[in-house]
Structures are given as structure tokens and as C-alpha cells.
Motif scaffolding. Structure first.
Motif, PDB file in Angstrom:
ATOM      1  N   ALA A  41      47.285 -18.334  29.513  1.00 39.41           N
ATOM      2  CA  ALA A  41      47.044 -19.375  30.499  1.00 39.41           C
ATOM      3  C   ALA A  41      45.579 -19.500  30.874  1.00 39.41           C
ATOM      4  N   ALA A  42      44.752 -18.478  30.632  1.00 36.71           N
ATOM      5  CA  ALA A  42      43.340 -18.530  31.008  1.00 36.71           C
ATOM      6  C   ALA A  42      42.624 -19.592  30.177  1.00 36.71           C
ATOM      7  N   PRO A  43      42.001 -20.600  30.844  1.00 35.44           N
ATOM      8  CA  PRO A  43      41.329 -21.665  30.086  1.00 35.44           C
ATOM      9  C   PRO A  43      40.044 -21.166  29.466  1.00 35.44           C
ATOM     10  N   PRO A  44      39.653 -21.715  28.340  1.00 40.99           N
ATOM     11  CA  PRO A  44      38.383 -21.309  27.715  1.00 40.99           C
ATOM     12  C   PRO A  44      37.197 -21.802  28.541  1.00 40.99           C
ATOM     13  N   LEU A  45      36.082 -21.100  28.465  1.00 41.33           N
ATOM     14  CA  LEU A  45      34.890 -21.510  29.190  1.00 41.33           C
ATOM     15  C   LEU A  45      34.313 -22.795  28.586  1.00 41.33           C
ATOM     16  N   PRO A  46      33.751 -23.682  29.439  1.00 43.18           N
ATOM     17  CA  PRO A  46      33.107 -24.891  28.898  1.00 43.18           C
ATOM     18  C   PRO A  46      31.909 -24.521  28.029  1.00 43.18           C
ATOM     19  N   LYS A  47      31.479 -25.482  27.242  1.00 44.72           N
ATOM     20  CA  LYS A  47      30.315 -25.258  26.393  1.00 44.72           C
ATOM     21  C   LYS A  47      29.052 -25.160  27.234  1.00 44.72           C
ATOM     22  N   ARG A  48      28.047 -24.491  26.690  1.00 44.08           N
ATOM     23  CA  ARG A  48      26.772 -24.402  27.379  1.00 44.08           C
ATOM     24  C   ARG A  48      26.111 -25.783  27.409  1.00 44.08           C
ATOM     25  N   ARG A  49      25.424 -26.081  28.525  1.00 41.27           N
ATOM     26  CA  ARG A  49      24.874 -27.417  28.741  1.00 41.27           C
ATOM     27  C   ARG A  49      23.352 -27.424  28.798  1.00 41.27           C
ATOM     28  N   ILE A  50      22.709 -26.481  28.140  1.00 39.81           N
ATOM     29  CA  ILE A  50      21.256 -26.405  28.210  1.00 39.81           C
ATOM     30  C   ILE A  50      20.604 -27.662  27.651  1.00 39.81           C
ATOM     31  N   TRP A  51      21.226 -28.282  26.654  1.00 39.55           N
ATOM     32  CA  TRP A  51      20.648 -29.483  26.058  1.00 39.55           C
ATOM     33  C   TRP A  51      20.631 -30.634  27.051  1.00 39.55           C
ATOM     34  N   VAL A  52      21.600 -30.670  27.975  1.00 38.03           N
ATOM     35  CA  VAL A  52      21.629 -31.736  28.988  1.00 38.03           C
ATOM     36  C   VAL A  52      20.417 -31.608  29.908  1.00 38.03           C
ATOM     37  N   VAL A  53      20.096 -30.372  30.290  1.00 39.64           N
ATOM     38  CA  VAL A  53      18.939 -30.145  31.163  1.00 39.64           C
ATOM     39  C   VAL A  53      17.675 -30.720  30.536  1.00 39.64           C
ATOM     40  N   PHE A  54      17.427 -30.373  29.282  1.00 36.45           N
ATOM     41  CA  PHE A  54      16.180 -30.786  28.646  1.00 36.45           C
ATOM     42  C   PHE A  54      16.190 -32.270  28.270  1.00 36.45           C
TER      43      PHE A  54
END
Length: 216
Positions: A41-54
Motif C-alpha cells: 500500500a505504500a505509494p512510491p516517492l515522486p520523481k525528483r524535480r530539480i529540473w523544474v527549479v532550473f
């Protein structure tokens, strides 16, 4: 002389222990159905969003630089230009201080603070998994970079350069509100977005504070 016979010992059947292949039930068993269901039941972690910052930072940084150069080339030394029915007046001032013309005597200190903000955001962005946080930090990064660029490359010299402000709201000459630029606006909007996300329980790692407390 007769002797009494010894009393016979009672026949006691040996107690039957648990079967050798018995598996204990309950949470102690790491392979129990409940544990397996919880793991599934534990959901997977979202993807890293470092590209959005830059990406956000690069776009806003470019807009800030272009608008400052256009303002300096076309508005400096001229009367304020009234647009949007007087909601905005365009005029150029060179600001040695912080956003909205604060701390005007601390130019080099403000440059170092802006550099520290840039480094801190780059370091934090490696762990970002929230799109909202990534956008907010990207806006703050763009604003810090925009004004830091002015302090390094504009007159009167490195770390002492004056920031170009050109937007005066409601009245000319900063009479209605302090004169600002796109970088200042990005810092304010990005900071407000981060505060709002924090109040709503959205963490930078893509999780929610309320769910973390419930899982404990």
C-alpha cells in the motif's frame, strides 16, 4: 516381616508442543499478510524535480535581464511612462540597496547574501520532489540571480553594482509603492508560494505533513 510395596508413579502423558513447522501469527511475523499488504500500500516517492527549479529560474532570469536592459536603453533619463491606465509607471532608477530600495548602504553585503541564497537553493534542490516547491524555489533563485547579476556587472563595479528598478505601481517616482523589477517580483511570489505550501502541509519531498503524522 512384610514390606509395603512402593507406590506406583501415575501415568502422565507427555505434553504436546507446537508443531515444528508452526508459524507464529501477528505483527512479529515479517511475512504475515498484514505486513505484506502494508508494504504494497505504500505509494512510491515522486520523481525528483530539480529540473523544474532550473527551468523556472532560467526563464525568469532571462526575462529580468532583458527587461532591465530594455528599460535602461529606452527609459533612463526620461519622464515616467504611464501604462495600464495609471496602474503602472515605467521609469528607471539605479538602486544600491535591496528589494524595494531597502538597505541602500549595504550593497556588497547584499551581494554576498544573494550569492549565499543561490548556493542554498542549489543544494536543497537535489532533494526536491514537489512541483510546487520546485516552482517556488525556482522563482526565488531567479530573483536572487537577477539582482546578483546587476551587483556584479553594473556600475560602479563588482559587488557594488546598482540594481536597475523600473516598475512604479499606482503612481510615478515610487509615491504609491516602492519601485521594483521582475527579480523582486519573482522573489516575493516564490516566497509566498513556499509559505502557502508549508501552511497546507505540502513538504519539499512530495509528501504531506498530515499523512506523515497519521502513519506514526
Amino acid at each position: 516381616m512384610s514390606t509395603d510395596p512402593s507406590p506406583s508413579e501415575p501415568d502422565v502423558a507427555p505434553s504436546a508442543g507446537p508443531p515444528a513447522d508452526a508459524v507464529p501469527e501477528g505483527p512479529e511475523n515479517p511475512e504475515s499478510p498484514e505486513t505484506a499488504e502494508t508494504a504494497e500500500a505504500a505509494p512510491p516517492l515522486p520523481k525528483r524535480r530539480i529540473w523544474v527549479v532550473f527551468a523556472v529560474a532560467a526563464v525568469l532570469w532571462a526575462i529580468d535581464l532583458i527587461t532591465k536592459n530594455l528599460a535602461a536603453a529606452n527609459l533612463e533619463g526620461k519622464d515616467p511612462v504611464r501604462i495600464l491606465g495609471g496602474l503602472i509607471y515605467l521609469q528607471v532608477i539605479r538602486n544600491p540597496g535591496a528589494a524595494f530600495s531597502m538597505a541602500t548602504g549595504m550593497t556588497w553585503v547584499l551581494a554576498l547574501v544573494a550569492a549565499a541564497v543561490v548556493v542554498a537553493i542549489v543544494w536543497i534542490s537535489r532533494r526536491l520532489r514537489s512541483v510546487g516547491w520546485a516552482i517556488g524555489l525556482g522563482l526565488v533563485l531567479a530573483g536572487a540571480l537577477g539582482n546578483l547579476t546587476d551587483r556584479i556587472f553594473r556600475e560602479p563595479g563588482p559587488l557594488r553594482g546598482h540594481v536597475i528598478d523600473f516598475i512604479s505601481a499606482f503612481a510615478p517616482n515610487g509615491q504609491g509603492f516602492a519601485i521594483f523589477n521582475i527579480a523582486d517580483s519573482a522573489i516575493c511570489v516564490g516566497g509566498a508560494l513556499i509559505v502557502l505550501l508549508s501552511l497546507l502541509g505540502h513538504d519539499y519531498d512530495g509528501t504531506r505533513t498530515a499523512k506523515k503524522k497519521a502513519s506514526k
